[in-house]
Design a protein around this motif. Structure first.
Motif, PDB file in Angstrom:
ATOM      1  N   SER A 192      -3.437  10.176   4.130  1.00  0.00           N
ATOM      2  CA  SER A 192      -2.982  11.531   4.435  1.00  0.00           C
ATOM      3  C   SER A 192      -2.284  12.169   3.245  1.00  0.00           C
ATOM      4  N   LYS A 193      -1.711  11.318   2.352  1.00  0.00           N
ATOM      5  CA  LYS A 193      -0.994  11.829   1.185  1.00  0.00           C
ATOM      6  C   LYS A 193      -0.829  10.709   0.174  1.00  0.00           C
ATOM      7  N   ILE A 194      -0.543  11.080  -1.056  1.00  0.00           N
ATOM      8  CA  ILE A 194      -0.173  10.148  -2.110  1.00  0.00           C
ATOM      9  C   ILE A 194       1.305  10.369  -2.400  1.00  0.00           C
ATOM     10  N   VAL A 195       2.115   9.333  -2.241  1.00  0.00           N
ATOM     11  CA  VAL A 195       3.549   9.433  -2.499  1.00  0.00           C
ATOM     12  C   VAL A 195       3.834   8.887  -3.899  1.00  0.00           C
ATOM     13  N   VAL A 196       4.392   9.735  -4.756  1.00  0.00           N
ATOM     14  CA  VAL A 196       4.705   9.352  -6.129  1.00  0.00           C
ATOM     15  C   VAL A 196       6.219   9.310  -6.283  1.00  0.00           C
ATOM     16  N   ASP A 197       6.744   8.133  -6.595  1.00  0.00           N
ATOM     17  CA  ASP A 197       8.182   7.924  -6.747  1.00  0.00           C
ATOM     18  C   ASP A 197       8.575   8.151  -8.202  1.00  0.00           C
ATOM     19  N   VAL A 198       9.393   9.161  -8.447  1.00  0.00           N
ATOM     20  CA  VAL A 198       9.830   9.484  -9.814  1.00  0.00           C
ATOM     21  C   VAL A 198      11.277   9.072 -10.052  1.00  0.00           C
ATOM     22  N   SER A 199      11.841   8.261  -9.170  1.00  0.00           N
ATOM     23  CA  SER A 199      13.275   7.956  -9.219  1.00  0.00           C
ATOM     24  C   SER A 199      13.685   7.149 -10.440  1.00  0.00           C
ATOM     25  N   ASN A 200      12.726   6.524 -11.157  1.00  0.00           N
ATOM     26  CA  ASN A 200      13.063   5.729 -12.336  1.00  0.00           C
ATOM     27  C   ASN A 200      12.601   6.351 -13.649  1.00  0.00           C
ATOM     28  N   LEU A 201      12.107   7.575 -13.604  1.00  0.00           N
ATOM     29  CA  LEU A 201      11.558   8.189 -14.812  1.00  0.00           C
ATOM     30  C   LEU A 201      12.646   8.829 -15.663  1.00  0.00           C
ATOM     31  N   ASP A 202      12.506   8.644 -16.970  1.00  0.00           N
ATOM     32  CA  ASP A 202      13.401   9.294 -17.926  1.00  0.00           C
ATOM     33  C   ASP A 202      12.638  10.438 -18.592  1.00  0.00           C
ATOM     34  N   ILE A 203      13.308  11.176 -19.446  1.00  0.00           N
ATOM     35  CA  ILE A 203      12.669  12.288 -20.150  1.00  0.00           C
ATOM     36  C   ILE A 203      11.494  11.768 -20.992  1.00  0.00           C
ATOM     37  N   GLU A 204      10.366  12.481 -20.897  1.00  0.00           N
ATOM     38  CA  GLU A 204       9.097  12.166 -21.561  1.00  0.00           C
ATOM     39  C   GLU A 204       8.291  11.087 -20.835  1.00  0.00           C
ATOM     40  N   ASP A 205       8.830  10.462 -19.796  1.00  0.00           N
ATOM     41  CA  ASP A 205       8.052   9.493 -19.025  1.00  0.00           C
ATOM     42  C   ASP A 205       7.004  10.213 -18.187  1.00  0.00           C
ATOM     43  N   ARG A 206       5.919   9.494 -17.922  1.00  0.00           N
ATOM     44  CA  ARG A 206       4.807  10.052 -17.148  1.00  0.00           C
ATOM     45  C   ARG A 206       4.306   9.026 -16.140  1.00  0.00           C
ATOM     46  N   ILE A 207       3.607   9.532 -15.139  1.00  0.00           N
ATOM     47  CA  ILE A 207       2.857   8.679 -14.217  1.00  0.00           C
ATOM     48  C   ILE A 207       1.407   9.138 -14.281  1.00  0.00           C
ATOM     49  N   PHE A 208       0.496   8.178 -14.425  1.00  0.00           N
ATOM     50  CA  PHE A 208      -0.919   8.488 -14.628  1.00  0.00           C
ATOM     51  C   PHE A 208      -1.731   8.211 -13.355  1.00  0.00           C
ATOM     52  N   MET A 209      -2.928   8.777 -13.321  1.00  0.00           N
ATOM     53  CA  MET A 209      -3.822   8.547 -12.184  1.00  0.00           C
ATOM     54  C   MET A 209      -4.066   7.057 -11.971  1.00  0.00           C
ATOM     55  N   ARG A 210      -4.176   6.329 -13.058  1.00  0.00           N
ATOM     56  CA  ARG A 210      -4.484   4.894 -12.957  1.00  0.00           C
ATOM     57  C   ARG A 210      -3.352   4.100 -12.304  1.00  0.00           C
ATOM     58  N   ASP A 211      -2.160   4.681 -12.226  1.00  0.00           N
ATOM     59  CA  ASP A 211      -1.014   3.976 -11.654  1.00  0.00           C
ATOM     60  C   ASP A 211      -0.992   4.021 -10.120  1.00  0.00           C
ATOM     61  N   ILE A 212      -1.826   4.847  -9.533  1.00  0.00           N
ATOM     62  CA  ILE A 212      -1.779   5.025  -8.079  1.00  0.00           C
ATOM     63  C   ILE A 212      -2.430   3.842  -7.373  1.00  0.00           C
ATOM     64  N   GLU A 213      -1.727   3.289  -6.416  1.00  0.00           N
ATOM     65  CA  GLU A 213      -2.243   2.182  -5.612  1.00  0.00           C
ATOM     66  C   GLU A 213      -2.790   2.722  -4.300  1.00  0.00           C
ATOM     67  N   VAL A 214      -4.076   2.515  -4.073  1.00  0.00           N
ATOM     68  CA  VAL A 214      -4.716   2.963  -2.842  1.00  0.00           C
ATOM     69  C   VAL A 214      -5.526   1.801  -2.263  1.00  0.00           C
ATOM     70  N   HIS A 215      -6.087   2.033  -1.098  1.00  0.00           N
ATOM     71  CA  HIS A 215      -6.957   1.023  -0.490  1.00  0.00           C
ATOM     72  C   HIS A 215      -8.117   0.728  -1.450  1.00  0.00           C
ATOM     73  N   PRO A 216      -8.501  -0.537  -1.612  1.00  0.00           N
ATOM     74  CA  PRO A 216      -9.561  -0.883  -2.582  1.00  0.00           C
ATOM     75  C   PRO A 216     -10.904  -0.225  -2.317  1.00  0.00           C
ATOM     76  N   SER A 217     -11.116   0.277  -1.126  1.00  0.00           N
ATOM     77  CA  SER A 217     -12.392   0.933  -0.819  1.00  0.00           C
ATOM     78  C   SER A 217     -12.464   2.365  -1.332  1.00  0.00           C
ATOM     79  N   LEU A 218     -11.336   2.908  -1.802  1.00  0.00           N
ATOM     80  CA  LEU A 218     -11.304   4.283  -2.297  1.00  0.00           C
ATOM     81  C   LEU A 218     -11.735   4.328  -3.762  1.00  0.00           C
ATOM     82  N   LYS A 219     -12.476   5.368  -4.106  1.00  0.00           N
ATOM     83  CA  LYS A 219     -12.923   5.567  -5.484  1.00  0.00           C
ATOM     84  C   LYS A 219     -12.381   6.894  -5.993  1.00  0.00           C
ATOM     85  N   LEU A 220     -11.632   6.841  -7.098  1.00  0.00           N
ATOM     86  CA  LEU A 220     -11.087   8.055  -7.696  1.00  0.00           C
ATOM     87  C   LEU A 220     -12.204   8.854  -8.344  1.00  0.00           C
TER      88      LEU A 220
END
Length: 245
Positions: A192-220
């Motif tokens: 239903s949604k992708i939850v991205v936790d940014v609570s540990n990010l510092d300035i210039e930090d990023r989160i990439f598409m490859r970092d998302i954990e989903v069910h193995p049957s899903l294809k990005l």
């Protein structure tokens, strides 16, 4: 970027997708969409339906949208109307806040209030057409979402942890680069949604598409999974040389 590898371990476990199947179970008892058939379409007929507090809708197999004619299927395509009151209740319900990434049971009955069931199944809303000025819902588009079918779904991205994010506390700004991610999903595993936790990010930090954990049957469905979803940008004043008068 020197701090990225240190912060990654703190948030990757919570960068995950909320399973669509659990949302579907939550909606099954409360939000079985009731529809009745309409024999034809057209602006006058649609306007009449809206005057009767009904919303014109259509349901079909998603492959009907494919560019290759051989891949299209026209079976089980239905022109429908649904109750405006029910759809508004669903859209404002805490059980189904992500309407276009949540499966719903659909029942097509012979008429309003009829007990005669013409067809039924699971559907996924893929489009809400609204009036640009009033915001009124003009029509809805659904696709069949039975177990085993694979659907292309734009899954919304939701960010959490902004209130404790070190980079934001230092004056940085969360740049929300991607509001959604498109996946090819088996219907029973639509998140239903992708939850991205940014609570540990510092300035210039990023989160990439490859970092998302989903069910193995899903294809990005992205040509480049190394694209960032978000980044903590420094504030504007940090990028400028100080001015002394």
């Amino acid at each position: 970027m020197a701090q990225w590898w240190r912060s990654a371990g703190g948030h990757l476990g919570t960068v995950a997708a909320s399973r669509g199947s659990s949302s579907f179970r939550g909606c099954r008892n409360f939000h079985t969409i009731q529809a009745i058939p309409r024999e034809c379409s057209g602006s006058r007929i649609s306007a009449r339906d809206r005057m009767q507090n009904r919303i014109p809708a259509v349901v079909f197999f998603q492959n009907l949208l494919e560019k290759v004619p051989e891949a299209r299927s026209s079976s089980k395509k239905h022109l429908l109307t649904v109750e405006k009151k029910q759809i508004k209740a669903i859209l404002t319900s805490p059980e189904a806040p992500f309407f276009c990434s949540t499966r719903f049971p659909l029942q097509i009955r012979a008429g309003s209030g009829s007990s005669h069931l013409l067809d039924s199944g699971s559907v996924l809303p893929i489009k809400i057409h609204r009036d640009e000025e009033t915001g009124q819902i003009l029509n809805l588009v659904f696709v069949w979402a039975e177990d085993g079918l694979k659907l292309k779904v734009d899954v919304p991205v939701v960010f959490k942890g902004e209130d404790v994010c070190p980079g934001i506390q230092k004056g940085g700004i969360l740049n929300k680069i991607r509001p959604s991610l498109k996946y090819l999903c088996p219907s029973e595993h639509i998140p239903s949604k992708i939850v991205v936790d940014v609570s540990n990010l510092d300035i210039e930090d990023r989160i990439f598409m490859r970092d998302i954990e989903v069910h193995p049957s899903l294809k990005l469905l992205s040509k480049n999974e190394n694209m960032p979803i978000c980044k903590i940008n420094p504030t504007i004043w940090e990028n400028k040389e100080p001015v002394f008068e």
